[in-house]
Design an enzyme around this catalytic site. Structure first.
Site, mmCIF file in Angstrom:
data_model
loop_
_atom_site.group_PDB
_atom_site.id
_atom_site.type_symbol
_atom_site.label_atom_id
_atom_site.label_comp_id
_atom_site.label_asym_id
_atom_site.label_seq_id
_atom_site.Cartn_x
_atom_site.Cartn_y
_atom_site.Cartn_z
ATOM 1 C CD GLU A 157 -2.738 -1.355 2.442
ATOM 2 O OE1 GLU A 157 -2.615 -0.529 3.353
ATOM 3 O OE2 GLU A 157 -3.533 -2.312 2.507
ATOM 4 C CD GLU A 267 -4.866 -7.642 1.848
ATOM 5 O OE1 GLU A 267 -5.732 -6.862 2.287
ATOM 6 O OE2 GLU A 267 -3.647 -7.469 2.008
HETATM 7 O O1 G3I Z 1 -3.489 -6.007 18.915
HETATM 8 C C1 G3I Z 1 -4.535 -5.165 19.430
HETATM 9 C C2 G3I Z 1 -4.968 -5.671 20.777
HETATM 10 O O2 G3I Z 1 -3.895 -5.564 21.666
HETATM 11 C C3 G3I Z 1 -6.163 -4.846 21.243
HETATM 12 O O3 G3I Z 1 -6.651 -5.376 22.420
HETATM 13 C C4 G3I Z 1 -7.275 -4.876 20.201
HETATM 14 C C5 G3I Z 1 -8.449 -3.985 20.583
HETATM 15 O O4 G3I Z 1 -9.091 -3.466 19.458
HETATM 16 O O5 G3I Z 1 -6.771 -4.394 18.995
HETATM 17 C C6 G3I Z 1 -5.717 -5.193 18.465
HETATM 18 O O6 G3I Z 1 -5.318 -4.661 17.252
HETATM 19 C C7 G3I Z 1 -6.173 -4.898 16.164
HETATM 20 C C8 G3I Z 1 -5.367 -5.625 15.100
HETATM 21 O O7 G3I Z 1 -6.157 -5.776 13.954
HETATM 22 C C9 G3I Z 1 -4.865 -6.985 15.553
HETATM 23 O O8 G3I Z 1 -5.933 -7.808 15.880
HETATM 24 C C10 G3I Z 1 -6.672 -3.575 15.637
HETATM 25 O O9 G3I Z 1 -7.530 -2.964 16.565
HETATM 26 C C11 G3I Z 1 -7.380 -3.757 14.316
HETATM 27 O O10 G3I Z 1 -7.650 -2.488 13.755
HETATM 28 C C12 G3I Z 1 -6.500 -4.532 13.378
HETATM 29 O O11 G3I Z 1 -7.191 -4.653 12.142
HETATM 30 C C13 G3I Z 1 -6.500 -5.279 11.098
HETATM 31 C C14 G3I Z 1 -6.182 -4.250 9.996
HETATM 32 O O12 G3I Z 1 -5.570 -4.913 8.918
HETATM 33 C C15 G3I Z 1 -5.254 -3.146 10.504
HETATM 34 O O13 G3I Z 1 -4.944 -2.303 9.472
HETATM 35 C C16 G3I Z 1 -7.405 -6.349 10.525
HETATM 36 O O14 G3I Z 1 -7.608 -7.369 11.500
HETATM 37 C C17 G3I Z 1 -6.782 -6.951 9.262
HETATM 38 O O15 G3I Z 1 -7.722 -7.826 8.667
HETATM 39 C C18 G3I Z 1 -6.455 -5.816 8.308
HETATM 40 O O16 G3I Z 1 -5.860 -6.361 7.161
HETATM 41 C C19 G3I Z 1 -5.514 -5.413 6.130
HETATM 42 C C20 G3I Z 1 -4.279 -5.925 5.428
HETATM 43 O O17 G3I Z 1 -3.255 -6.166 6.360
HETATM 44 C C21 G3I Z 1 -3.808 -4.937 4.357
HETATM 45 N N1 G3I Z 1 -4.875 -4.618 3.450
HETATM 46 C C22 G3I Z 1 -6.126 -4.196 4.043
HETATM 47 C C23 G3I Z 1 -6.613 -5.218 5.064
HETATM 48 C C24 G3I Z 1 -7.945 -4.825 5.657
HETATM 49 O O18 G3I Z 1 -7.853 -3.625 6.378
#
Ligand code: G3I
Length: 348
Positions: A157, A267
Site C-alpha cells: 500500500e 485479499e
Molecule cells: O493487537 C490489538 C490488541 O492488543 C487490542 O486489544 C485490540 C483492541 O481493538 O486491537 C488489536 O489490534 C487490532 C489488530 O487488527 C490486531 O488484531 C486492531 O484494533 C485492528 O484495527 C486490526 O485490524 C486489522 C487491519 O488490517 C489493521 O490495518 C485487521 O484485523 C486486518 O484484517 C487488516 O488487514 C488489512 C491488510 O493487512 C492490508 N490490506 C487491508 C486489510 C484490511 O484492512
C-alpha cells in the site's frame, strides 16, 4: 445451505488454475472446526495480522540491544502459524514486510524512542534498519521453515492517489516521510538478497483496479522492474457489491500482466450488507463472474499464482468492523455453511 465440510474442496477444484488461500487469525489453528475448514478448502494461508511488523519487532529487546540500526525481532507469533502450515502441508504467503500501518512508531524514531514527539531517525538510518529487518525475517523463515513461504508481500500500500503528488505516493506514510520513494527499491533489494529459490516478491495494494491508481502502480512497477526487483503484482481485491466493476478488474489484471509480472489476488472479499437470499444470490453472481474472468485470464496464459480470501467465514471478516454494519462478504457463512457464492465459484 450445506455444511462446508460436506462440500467438495475449493482448492482441489482449482488445482489446475491457481492456489486458493485464506487469511487466518491466530485462534483458528487451535479451533477444530476452523482447522477442518482450512484444511479442506485452502491450499495457502496468510496471517491476517500476526506476521506484520508490530507483532515481530520487539521494543524492549531493541532498547536493551543498544544498536541504533538493528531492531530486535521475535518470532513466536510467526512461528506458531508457520508450524501449523507445515504440519498441515499448506503453503504460506507472507504478509507483510514494509507497510505504513501496524509498524511501531518507535521503529521510525531516533534512539528507538516511543515518545509521540520523538525526533525521526535519518533517512540513512531508516534504510539500514529496513534492510536489517527484512533480512532478519526472511533469513529466519527460510532457515526454520524451508520451502514453506512461496511469496513475500515486500511493500504494502505505497500508492495513494488521494494523497496526491509526487508520483501519487502515499506521502503521509512514515516510510515515505523518512525516505521518500527510495524505501521501495531498498525494501525490494533487501528482499532479493533474502529470498529463497522458488519464492516470488510481491508489491501489494488495494483499489488496484482503479485506472488512476493502476497507472500510478504501473509506473512504480516499471521502476522496480528496471532493476529486476519485483515478480508479482498483488491486487488485494476488497470490493463492494453495489459498485464492483469486473471489467475494470480484468483491464487492470491485463495491464499488470502485460508488464511480464505474475499476478495474485491477495485479499479477496466483496462487501455485502445483507444475508437475504436476494443479496446473497447477487453476491454469488459476482463471485461466479469474477472467477470466470480469472480462469479466462489463466487459460490465456496470464500467470495467476494464487487467489486468497480475506477471512475463512463471514464471522472473521474485518468488514463488519470497518463498514460499521454486518457484512456477509465471503463464501462460507457464520455457521460454516457453504453459501451460494461457494456454488458459483465451484460452477466452472
Ligand atoms: O493487537 C490489538 C490488541 O492488543 C487490542 O486489544 C485490540 C483492541 O481493538 O486491537 C488489536 O489490534 C487490532 C489488530 O487488527 C490486531 O488484531 C486492531 O484494533 C485492528 O484495527 C486490526 O485490524 C486489522 C487491519 O488490517 C489493521 O490495518 C485487521 O484485523 C486486518 O484484517 C487488516 O488487514 C488489512 C491488510 O493487512 C492490508 N490490506 C487491508 C486489510 C484490511 O484492512
Amino acid at each position: 445451505m450445506k455444511d462446508a465440510l460436506q462440500c467438495p474442496s475449493l482448492f482441489k477444484a482449482y488445482e489446475n488454475y491457481f492456489r486458493i488461500g485464506a487469511a487466518v487469525n491466530g485462534r483458528m489453528p487451535a479451533d477444530p472446526a476452523y482447522d477442518a475448514l482450512i484444511c479442506r478448502h485452502f491450499s495457502s494461508i496468510t496471517a491476517d495480522n500476526q506476521m506484520k511488523p508490530m507483532f515481530v519487532m520487539d521494543h524492549k529487546a531493541t532498547l536493551a540491544g543498544g544498536d541504533p540500526l538493528h531492531a530486535a525481532v521475535r518470532f513466536d507469533w510467526v512461528d506458531s502459524l508457520l508450524s501449523y502450515a507445515r504440519e498441515k502441508g499448506i503453503a504460506v504467503r507472507y504478509h507483510t514486510l514494509a507497510w505504513h500501518n501496524q509498524t511501531p512508531r518507535w521503529f521510525f524514531a531516533k534512539d528507538w524512542s516511543d515518545a509521540e514527539d520523538a525526533e525521526p531517525a535519518s533517512k540513512e538510518t531508516m534504510l539500514t534498519r529496513l534492510e536489517n529487518y527484512i533480512l532478519d525475517v526472511m533469513n529466519h523463515v527460510n532457515t526454520a521453515f524451508p520451502g514453506l513461504v512461496y511469496t513475500w508481500d515486500v511493500v504494502n500500500e505505497a500508492i495513494e492517489p488521494d494523497q496526491g503528488a509526487p508520483g501519487l505516493y502515499r506521502t503521509r506514510s512514515p516510510w515515505y516521510m523518512a525516505c521518500g520513494e527510495d524505501f521501495l527499491p531498498a525494501a525490494f533489494r533487501a528482499a532479493r538478497k533474502g529470498q529463497a529459490p522458488g519464492q516470488t516478491l510481491c508489491y501489494n495494494d488495494y483499489n488496484a483496479f482503479d485506472p488512476v491508481k493502476r497507472d500510478a502502480i504501473i509506473d512504480l512497477l516499471k521502476k522496480l522492474q528496471a532493476e529486476n526487483l519485483v515478480d508479482t503484482m498483488g491486487m488485494q481485491g476488497h470490493y463492494v457489491m453495489n459498485n464492483m466493476d469486473i471489467s475494470l478488474c480484468e483491464a487492470a489484471s491485463r495491464a499488470y500482466a502485460a508488464l511480464g509480472l505474475n499476478l495474485q489476488v491477495t485479499e479477496l472479499d466483496i462487501h455485502c450488507n445483507s444475508g437475504s437470499d436476494e443479496a446473497q444470490q447477487k453476491l454469488a453472481q459476482l463471485y461466479g463472474d469474477y472467477f470466470a474472468m480469472l480462469r479466462k485470464l489463466k487459460d490465456e496464459g496470464v500467470r495467476i499464482e494464487a487467489v486468497t480470501f480475506w477471512g475463512v467465514t463471514d464471522a472473521d471478516s474485518w468488514l463488519t468492523g470497518f463498514r460499521r454494519e454486518t457484512s456477509y462478504p465471503l463464501l462460507f457463512s457464520r455457521e460454516k455453511k457453504a453459501k451460494p457464492a461457494y456454488d458459483a465459484v465451484m460452477n466452472m
